[in-house]
Each structure stands twice: as C-alpha cells, then as structure tokens.
Design an enzyme around this catalytic site. Structure first.
Site, PDB file in Angstrom:
ATOM      1  CB  SER A 173      -0.876  -0.001   1.256  1.00 38.24           C
ATOM      2  OG  SER A 173      -1.550   1.234   1.413  1.00 38.24           O
ATOM      3  CE1 TYR A 186      -4.335  -2.053   5.236  1.00 35.04           C
ATOM      4  CE2 TYR A 186      -3.370   0.049   4.566  1.00 35.04           C
ATOM      5  CZ  TYR A 186      -3.931  -1.180   4.239  1.00 35.04           C
ATOM      6  OH  TYR A 186      -4.093  -1.520   2.912  1.00 35.04           O
TER       7      TYR A 186
END
Length: 307
Positions: A173, A186
């Site tokens: 990501s 995250y």
C-alpha cells in the site's frame, strides 16, 4: 587504490547503463510474459482486487488457486471462472493462522501442483486511532497483512528456487511508504510487507536466481469498499483509484516483471519530497494534502474479514 578506481568506474558505467535502459523502457512497452498453465495462487480472492485478478489470470490461461477465509465468496469467484471453461480451485484459509496457511499449502501441492506465481493480496484494516486499537486487533493486522506473506512464501518459494522460475507479488500500500493518521497499525503492517519484498528481492539477487521475480504494489486508496469513507482532499492530484484501473496496472506490472508499482504516479513525487524535506515540513505537507484527515470519516466494509 587503482583497484578501487577501476571498480568505481565499472559501477558508474553500470548505473549509467541501467538508467538509460530504464528511460528507454519508459517509452517502449515491455514484453509481457506468457502465463498459460502457470499455477497462480491469490489470497483474498473472494472479493475486491483478489477476485478481479483471479478473473484476469484465468482469462490468460492460468490455473488459478483462490484462497480466502470467506468460503462462499471464494467459491463464487471459482464458479465464475469455471463457467467460462477456465481453470480454478477454491481453498478456504484463515490467513492470520500460520498453521492454516501451511495446511492449505500442502493441500494445494498435492491436489493442484507447485505454485509458480504467488500473490499475497489478503488484507484487513481497522481504521482506528492507535490507542483505540485493541492488542488483539493490532496482532491480527500484522498476522494477515505481514506475517502471512512470510508463511505463504516459505511454503512455495523453495520449489521456485529449485526451478529458477517463479514470481512473488506483495500487495502492500502507499501506507507502506507514508505514515497516515488513523492507520498506525495498518501502515506498520504494510511497511513490513514492503520491507519483506525488498529484502527478499535482495536475497534472490544474491543467490543468482534471476528468474524468480518479485513485485510490490503500493496503491493509494482503491474503491473496493475496503476503505469506504476515506477521502482525498485533492482528487485531481491524489485520486481514489477505481478497481479496474488498479487491476490493469497491477496485471501489467506482474506480466512485465516490474519490481515496484506505486499508483497514482504523483506518489513518486511525494516519496522524493519525503526523503528531502525536514520531518517537520513533511508533516506540514501531509496536513496540506489532507492525509492527516483522510480517515476521519472512515467506515470500511461492514464485514471486516480478510479481503
């Protein structure tokens, strides 16, 4: 001293050649590899990017192994592929469990064969501030987003090395490159996934296994439902990526053995600025572009299982 000079000149020459080659390849489309009959394992294949990638690989003649914790959704992906007379298999697995991963890895080797393209796509996001995350939730995030990459790779990499043929793909990501408020757990897990890919790439290069490839994918928010409610302050500069656009670029990166894909391309500029600016200026830049408030209205999927 002479030896140092010679080695330095050789190194500069190599860098110059690689830079020129990269510039040329920017304008000349790279040749795409043939993935017919390759065994492609995709985690999180029941929905989102995983499902779309499974459909794309199946259409190219690959044997697709769909893995997901959601048995019903995973089997729906497989049924959709089989309805087109293409090849796919379904395996239910909790990617937060090392034992479960090793169990299905053995089942896949026995019933399908050795995986030649491994796509670590399954992921979860809490969307909570760090102090609002329970210990269990933080641990689960790392188990799915980072550690699962280690266990799946351990299971399937040895055969790739033996045959000097294979591809490990890590869906990380942009949050694995930039810290974001409200995504502490995250971001940390995706930083880990990015670092895992980079280190693995170095190990493979050191062993001379140049036909075992690695690709890491670092997208901004993708409109798959996983980040519902997340927002971008300047959509023209940092657009939320549509799934079809994302999958087109991801497939192209995999098929051309591209090592790193960051999208949208404006993130490359931010990555350079992050490396050059004082940290206080980087924080100001993040606030200006709205990254600090991007998760304020986050909802996410109602079902927070891996995807």
């Amino acid at each position: 001293m002479a030896s140092l000079l010679v080695e330095t000149l050789k190194f500069i020459g190599l860098l110059f050649w690689q830079i020129i080659t990269a510039i040329v390849m920017w304008f000349v489309p790279a040749k795409k590899k043939d993935v017919r009959d390759e065994i492609v394992l995709i985690t999180g294949a029941g929905s989102g990017l995983g499902r779309l990638m499974a459909l794309r690989f199946a259409s190219l003649g690959s044997i697709v192994v769909c893995v997901d914790i959601n048995k019903q959704a995973n089997e729906a992906t497989v049924d959709e592929i089989k309805a087109k007379d293409q090849k796919a298999f379904s395996f239910t697995c909790d990617c937060s469990s090392k034992d479960d991963i090793y169990r299905i890895a053995n089942d896949i080797k026995t019933n399908v064969g050795e995986v030649t393209i491994l796509i670590n796509n399954a992921g979860i996001v809490s969307g909570k501030k760090f102090l609002e995350c329970s210990d269990g939730l933080i641990q689960k995030t790392f188990e799915v987003n980072t550690l699962a990459h280690c266990w799946t790779t351990k299971a399937f990499l040895p055969a790739m090395i033996d045959n000097n043929h294979g591809h490990i793909v890590s869906i990380a990501s942009s949050a694995g490159l930039f810290g974001v408020s409200g995504l502490c757990d995250y971001c940390s897990s995706k930083f880990g996934a990015y670092g895992f890919n980079e280190s693995l790439q170095m190990e493979l290069a050191a062993t001379g296994k140049h036909d075992v490839h690695t690709t890491v994918i670092c997208p901004y928010f993708i409109n798959t439902g996983m980040f519902d409610g997340a927002k971008t302050k300047f959509p023209s500069l940092l657009p939320i990526v549509e799934p079809d656009v994302a999958v087109n670029r991801i497939m192209n990166a995999i098929l051309t053995n591209q090592r790193v894909l960051i999208m949208p391309r404006t993130l490359y500029i931010f990555l350079i600025l992050k490396s050059l600016l004082p940290q206080v200026s980087y924080i100001a830049l993040s606030e200006f572009f709205g990254a600090s408030a991007s998760m304020n209205d986050f909802k996410g999927r109602t079902n927070k299982k891996e995807s």
